[in-house]
Motif scaffolding. Structure first.
Motif, PDB file in Angstrom:
ATOM      1  N   ALA A 196      -8.299   4.409  -3.107  1.00  0.00           N
ATOM      2  CA  ALA A 196      -9.342   5.337  -2.690  1.00  0.00           C
ATOM      3  C   ALA A 196      -8.728   6.643  -2.189  1.00  0.00           C
ATOM      4  N   LEU A 197      -7.592   6.523  -1.519  1.00  0.00           N
ATOM      5  CA  LEU A 197      -6.913   7.696  -0.984  1.00  0.00           C
ATOM      6  C   LEU A 197      -6.376   8.578  -2.111  1.00  0.00           C
ATOM      7  N   VAL A 198      -5.754   7.958  -3.091  1.00  0.00           N
ATOM      8  CA  VAL A 198      -5.177   8.696  -4.218  1.00  0.00           C
ATOM      9  C   VAL A 198      -6.267   9.404  -5.013  1.00  0.00           C
ATOM     10  N   ALA A 199      -7.445   8.776  -5.086  1.00  0.00           N
ATOM     11  CA  ALA A 199      -8.553   9.378  -5.831  1.00  0.00           C
ATOM     12  C   ALA A 199      -8.974  10.720  -5.243  1.00  0.00           C
ATOM     13  N   ARG A 200      -8.665  10.936  -3.975  1.00  0.00           N
ATOM     14  CA  ARG A 200      -9.000  12.197  -3.313  1.00  0.00           C
ATOM     15  C   ARG A 200      -7.955  13.281  -3.572  1.00  0.00           C
ATOM     16  N   LYS A 201      -6.902  12.921  -4.288  1.00  0.00           N
ATOM     17  CA  LYS A 201      -5.827  13.842  -4.667  1.00  0.00           C
ATOM     18  C   LYS A 201      -5.221  14.560  -3.456  1.00  0.00           C
ATOM     19  N   PRO A 202      -4.648  13.803  -2.534  1.00  0.00           N
ATOM     20  CA  PRO A 202      -4.053  14.408  -1.342  1.00  0.00           C
ATOM     21  C   PRO A 202      -2.740  15.112  -1.654  1.00  0.00           C
ATOM     22  N   ALA A 203      -2.287  15.938  -0.729  1.00  0.00           N
ATOM     23  CA  ALA A 203      -1.014  16.635  -0.902  1.00  0.00           C
ATOM     24  C   ALA A 203       0.151  15.651  -0.872  1.00  0.00           C
ATOM     25  N   ARG A 204       0.075  14.657   0.023  1.00  0.00           N
ATOM     26  CA  ARG A 204       1.077  13.589   0.069  1.00  0.00           C
ATOM     27  C   ARG A 204       0.508  12.389  -0.678  1.00  0.00           C
ATOM     28  N   VAL A 205       1.098  12.059  -1.804  1.00  0.00           N
ATOM     29  CA  VAL A 205       0.591  10.959  -2.627  1.00  0.00           C
ATOM     30  C   VAL A 205       1.379   9.692  -2.340  1.00  0.00           C
ATOM     31  N   PRO A 206       0.724   8.637  -1.825  1.00  0.00           N
ATOM     32  CA  PRO A 206       1.440   7.387  -1.539  1.00  0.00           C
ATOM     33  C   PRO A 206       1.680   6.560  -2.799  1.00  0.00           C
ATOM     34  N   VAL A 207       2.887   6.020  -2.910  1.00  0.00           N
ATOM     35  CA  VAL A 207       3.278   5.182  -4.039  1.00  0.00           C
ATOM     36  C   VAL A 207       3.752   3.842  -3.483  1.00  0.00           C
ATOM     37  N   GLU A 208       3.386   2.756  -4.147  1.00  0.00           N
ATOM     38  CA  GLU A 208       3.791   1.432  -3.667  1.00  0.00           C
ATOM     39  C   GLU A 208       5.307   1.277  -3.730  1.00  0.00           C
ATOM     40  N   LYS A 209       5.911   0.884  -2.594  1.00  0.00           N
ATOM     41  CA  LYS A 209       7.354   0.709  -2.510  1.00  0.00           C
ATOM     42  C   LYS A 209       7.750  -0.764  -2.556  1.00  0.00           C
ATOM     43  N   PHE A 210       7.075  -1.598  -1.777  1.00  0.00           N
ATOM     44  CA  PHE A 210       7.297  -3.036  -1.887  1.00  0.00           C
ATOM     45  C   PHE A 210       6.087  -3.781  -1.332  1.00  0.00           C
ATOM     46  N   ILE A 211       5.913  -5.003  -1.818  1.00  0.00           N
ATOM     47  CA  ILE A 211       4.726  -5.794  -1.498  1.00  0.00           C
ATOM     48  C   ILE A 211       4.977  -6.687  -0.292  1.00  0.00           C
ATOM     49  N   LEU A 212       4.016  -6.708   0.614  1.00  0.00           N
ATOM     50  CA  LEU A 212       4.100  -7.591   1.777  1.00  0.00           C
ATOM     51  C   LEU A 212       3.488  -8.958   1.477  1.00  0.00           C
ATOM     52  N   ASN A 213       2.354  -8.962   0.792  1.00  0.00           N
ATOM     53  CA  ASN A 213       1.754 -10.233   0.349  1.00  0.00           C
ATOM     54  C   ASN A 213       0.770  -9.978  -0.778  1.00  0.00           C
ATOM     55  N   LYS A 214       0.377 -11.041  -1.457  1.00  0.00           N
ATOM     56  CA  LYS A 214      -0.538 -10.941  -2.594  1.00  0.00           C
ATOM     57  C   LYS A 214      -1.760 -11.816  -2.344  1.00  0.00           C
ATOM     58  N   SER A 215      -2.944 -11.279  -2.651  1.00  0.00           N
ATOM     59  CA  SER A 215      -4.190 -12.020  -2.475  1.00  0.00           C
ATOM     60  C   SER A 215      -4.920 -12.081  -3.814  1.00  0.00           C
ATOM     61  N   PRO A 216      -4.959 -13.255  -4.462  1.00  0.00           N
ATOM     62  CA  PRO A 216      -5.606 -13.373  -5.770  1.00  0.00           C
ATOM     63  C   PRO A 216      -7.100 -13.060  -5.718  1.00  0.00           C
ATOM     64  N   LEU A 217      -7.606 -12.485  -6.800  1.00  0.00           N
ATOM     65  CA  LEU A 217      -9.035 -12.221  -6.955  1.00  0.00           C
ATOM     66  C   LEU A 217      -9.624 -13.250  -7.909  1.00  0.00           C
ATOM     67  N   HIS A 218     -10.814 -13.733  -7.597  1.00  0.00           N
ATOM     68  CA  HIS A 218     -11.480 -14.745  -8.414  1.00  0.00           C
ATOM     69  C   HIS A 218     -12.892 -14.305  -8.763  1.00  0.00           C
ATOM     70  N   ILE A 219     -13.435 -14.889  -9.810  1.00  0.00           N
ATOM     71  CA  ILE A 219     -14.829 -14.652 -10.189  1.00  0.00           C
ATOM     72  C   ILE A 219     -15.697 -15.700  -9.503  1.00  0.00           C
ATOM     73  N   GLY A 220     -16.743 -15.248  -8.838  1.00  0.00           N
ATOM     74  CA  GLY A 220     -17.641 -16.152  -8.132  1.00  0.00           C
ATOM     75  C   GLY A 220     -18.738 -16.691  -9.035  1.00  0.00           C
ATOM     76  N   VAL A 221     -19.007 -17.982  -8.899  1.00  0.00           N
ATOM     77  CA  VAL A 221     -20.008 -18.676  -9.718  1.00  0.00           C
ATOM     78  C   VAL A 221     -20.885 -19.525  -8.791  1.00  0.00           C
ATOM     79  N   LYS A 222     -22.141 -19.712  -9.162  1.00  0.00           N
ATOM     80  CA  LYS A 222     -23.024 -20.544  -8.351  1.00  0.00           C
ATOM     81  C   LYS A 222     -22.458 -21.952  -8.207  1.00  0.00           C
TER      82      LYS A 222
END
Length: 261
Positions: A196-222
């Motif tokens: 969301a921050l990058v979409a605003r095109k800031p003067a300082r652009v953050p780039v991912e350097k290293f990952i702290l943890n990962k959270s999987p995304l799932h599709i929800g079903v009834k």
């Protein structure tokens, strides 16, 4: 018995006869019969689901929804949702699936079912492209902002070297502003916030350097829709195999997919 009463009895018996059929029909069967699938997608998560220039939803989750609908041979009806009304949209029958930045936890598993993972969110350390940071050790002598008490703060505290300076802020606005204004060398937060921050095109652009943890995304079903879960799991496997997920990730999130979710 009057003719009116006889007609009423006939209608009642007819409805009773139909009830078992309705109760036994599952979501996959209904989607196949109607040729329509309603999928809840994010309306306000940059990269994953947001309104495009034509005011139609676009993003990673939207592309996944379109692929699922196409493989099911159904017309896609998008249901834009915010974070709070994702699961209610499924429970109140406004949507057949949730593809909306949804993580799995015990509380949610008590009320809905989940498919296999189709994506992943990262809590990471970000900095400008030219900043030499590739792991926790490189934070020595540098300052990093984090949301006080947040997941990124906890993880960062565990791995940061003694000579790193962690500056904690009470909300994400303060956290991101610290980086944007140059008060810190790096920022620890979730990639959703950075997107969301990058979409605003800031003067300082953050780039991912290293990952702290990962959270999987799932599709929800009834709850209890086993046939639909199994079918969507096969579709997710197809998306991984044919490269569609990787393409969507590179397009909308600016990164490749991990080897394992």
């Amino acid at each position: 018995m009057s003719i009116r009463m006889i007609k009423a009895v006939i209608v009642a018996l007819s409805l009773a006869a139909l009830a078992p059929a309705v109760a036994s029909a599952d979501s996959l069967e209904n989607i196949t019969k109607t040729g329509v699938i309603r999928i809840a997608v994010p309306e306000d998560f940059s990269g994953y689901g947001m309104m495009g220039p034509d005011l139609k939803p676009v993003g990673y989750d939207v592309d996944v929804a379109a692929y699922v609908a196409r493989k099911l041979g159904a017309t896609l009806e998008l249901v834009p949702v915010g974070g709070a009304n994702r699961i209610p949209a499924l429970q109140t029958n406004k949507a057949d699936l949730i593809i909306a930045v949804l993580g799995k936890n015990a509380e949610r598993e008590a009320v809905i079912d989940f498919t296999n993972a189709y994506g992943i969110l990262n809590n990471s350390v970000f900095a400008e492209a030219g900043t030499k940071i590739s792991g926790p050790a490189d934070l020595a002598g540098k300052s990093v902002s984090a949301l006080r008490g947040g997941i990124a703060d906890t993880l960062l505290t565990e791995v940061a070297p003694p000579k790193a300076t962690i500056k904690r802020y009470e909300d994400e606005n303060g956290n991101t502003q610290a980086f944007l204004s140059g008060q810190v060398d790096a920022i620890a937060t979730g990639d959703l916030i950075i997107n969301a921050l990058v979409a605003r095109k800031p003067a300082r652009v953050p780039v991912e350097k290293f990952i702290l943890n990962k959270s999987p995304l799932h599709i929800g079903v009834k709850k209890g829709e086993k046939a639909l879960v199994e079918r969507v799991n096969k579709i997710i496997a197809e998306m991984i195999a044919d490269g569609s997920l990787r393409t969507a990730s590179q397009k909308w999130l600016g990164r490749d997919l991990p080897e394992k979710f």
